[in-house]
Write an enzyme that holds these catalytic residues in place. Structure first.
Site, PDB file in Angstrom:
ATOM      1  N   LYS A   1      41.981  58.087  -5.076  1.00  0.00           N
ATOM      2  CA  LYS A   1      42.474  57.531  -3.807  1.00  0.00           C
ATOM      3  C   LYS A   1      43.773  58.253  -3.424  1.00  0.00           C
ATOM      4  O   LYS A   1      44.714  58.296  -4.219  1.00  0.00           O
ATOM      5  CB  LYS A   1      42.737  56.030  -3.942  1.00  0.00           C
ATOM      6  CG  LYS A   1      41.467  55.221  -4.189  1.00  0.00           C
ATOM      7  CD  LYS A   1      41.779  53.763  -4.440  1.00  0.00           C
ATOM      8  CE  LYS A   1      42.042  53.002  -3.170  1.00  0.00           C
ATOM      9  NZ  LYS A   1      42.237  51.545  -3.451  1.00  0.00           N
TER      10      LYS A   1
HETATM   11  O1  G3P Z   1      43.599  49.113  -2.040  1.00  0.00           O
HETATM   12  C1  G3P Z   1      43.741  48.540  -0.794  1.00  0.00           C
HETATM   13  C2  G3P Z   1      43.454  47.089  -0.740  1.00  0.00           C
HETATM   14  O2  G3P Z   1      43.144  46.642  -2.009  1.00  0.00           O
HETATM   15  C3  G3P Z   1      44.589  46.297  -0.170  1.00  0.00           C
HETATM   16  O3  G3P Z   1      44.259  44.983  -0.273  1.00  0.00           O
HETATM   17  O4  G3P Z   1      44.638  42.610  -0.520  1.00  0.00           O
HETATM   18  O5  G3P Z   1      46.526  44.183  -0.991  1.00  0.00           O
HETATM   19  O6  G3P Z   1      45.751  43.804   1.343  1.00  0.00           O
HETATM   20  P1  G3P Z   1      45.374  43.818  -0.088  1.00  0.00           P
END
Ligand code: G3P
Length: 225
Positions: free
Chosen positions: A86
Site C-alpha cells: 500500500k
Molecule cells: O486503510 C484504510 C482504512 O482502513 C481506513 O479506515 O476505519 O481508519 O477510517 P478507518
C-alpha cells in the site's frame, strides 16, 4: 467482487475467514499499532491463516520513493511475494508506484480522498485504489459517490485497476458499492458481522427448530427421523 477484512486481530480474522467467503486481509500502520504486536509476527500469522493465494495488503511508511521500494522488498521477503504494497497517493508516492511497477511488485494506491488521486494511482499501475469512504463522508463530501466516480474514471479510461474501497462504518455504505460492482471492498469485522445480523432472521430459523422438535422430539434433526 472481492471482500477483505480490514483488521489485524488474528482471532477475529480467523473467525471471519472460516465463516464467510473472504478473499484477503488489509492492514495499515494504525491497524497494526492497535494489535500491539510486532508487525511481522502479526503479518506472518495472517499469511498462515489466509494462505499464499489470499490477498494481503501491507503499507510502506517511508516518505521517499527509494525507501518505499526498500520496504516493499522487505515486506515481500517476510510475507510472500504475492503481498500487495500500500502506497499513499501523494506526489512522492506516485514516483514510488512507478518504481514498484518497473520491478513488477504488486501495489495499491491508498489514502485516497479525491477522484484525481485515484485516477493517477491507477494510471501508475496500481492494481487497486483505496478511497476512504467514511472519512470522506466525515469531511462533508459523499464517500460513496467519490468512490463511484473513481470506479467510473478507471473503467472508462480502460485502466487495468479497480477499487479496494475502505473505511466503512455501516452496511449501507458497503452495499452501495457492492451494487455498483466495484472490484473489492475491505471491511472491519464488526461491520462484516452486521451484514447478516437480523433478529427477524434469527426468529424465523428458531421457529423452524421449534416446529420440527414439536413433530419429532427435542434436539431431533433430519438425521433422527
Ligand atoms: O486503510 C484504510 C482504512 O482502513 C481506513 O479506515 O476505519 O481508519 O477510517 P478507518
Amino acid at each position: 467482487m472481492k471482500l477483505c477484512i480490514d483488521h489485524a486481530d488474528t482471532q477475529q480474522i480467523r473467525r471471519i475467514w472460516e465463516q464467510y467467503p473472504v478473499d484477503g486481509v488489509s492492514t495499515n500502520p494504525s491497524i497494526l499499532a492497535k494489535s500491539g504486536r510486532a508487525p511481522y509476527d502479526v503479518l506472518g500469522e495472517i499469511r498462515e491463516i489466509i494462505g499464499p493465494q489470499g490477498e494481503l495488503f501491507v503499507q510502506a511508511l517511508s516518505r521517499d520513493a527509494e525507501g518505499v521500494l526498500a520496504e516493499a522488498r522487505r515486506i515481500l521477503k517476510e510475507t510472500g511475494d504475492t503481498t500487495l504494497i500500500k502506497v499513499p497517493a501523494v506526489p512522492e508516492g506516485f514516483r514510488a508506484m512507478k518504481m514498484l511497477r518497473a520491478e513488477g511488485i504488486r501495489f495499491i494506491g491508498t489514502a485516497v480522498y479525491t477522484p484525481m488521486q485515484g485516477f493517477l494511482a491507477a494510471k501508475c499501475g496500481a492494481e487497486y485504489v483505496a478511497p476512504y469512504v467514511n472519512r470522506i463522508d466525515n469531511l462533508g463530501y459523499d464517500g460513496v459517490q467519490v468512490s463511484k466516480d473513481i470506479h467510473d474514471a478507471i473503467t472508462r479510461s480502460g485502466l487495468d485497476s479497480g477499487l479496494l474501497a475502505a473505511s466503512f462504518r455501516n452496511t449501507q455504505q458497503v452495499l452501495e458499492l457492492v451494487k455498483y460492482g466495484v472490484k473489492a471492498v475491505t471491511v472491519a469485522p464488526d461491520v462484516i458481522d452486521a451484514f447478516v445480523r437480523n433478529a427477524e432472521v434469527e426468529r424465523a430459523v428458531g421457529q423452524f427448530t421449534d416446529d420440527f422438535e414439536g413433530l419429532c422430539g427435542a434436539g431431533k434433526t433430519m438425521l433422527d427421523c
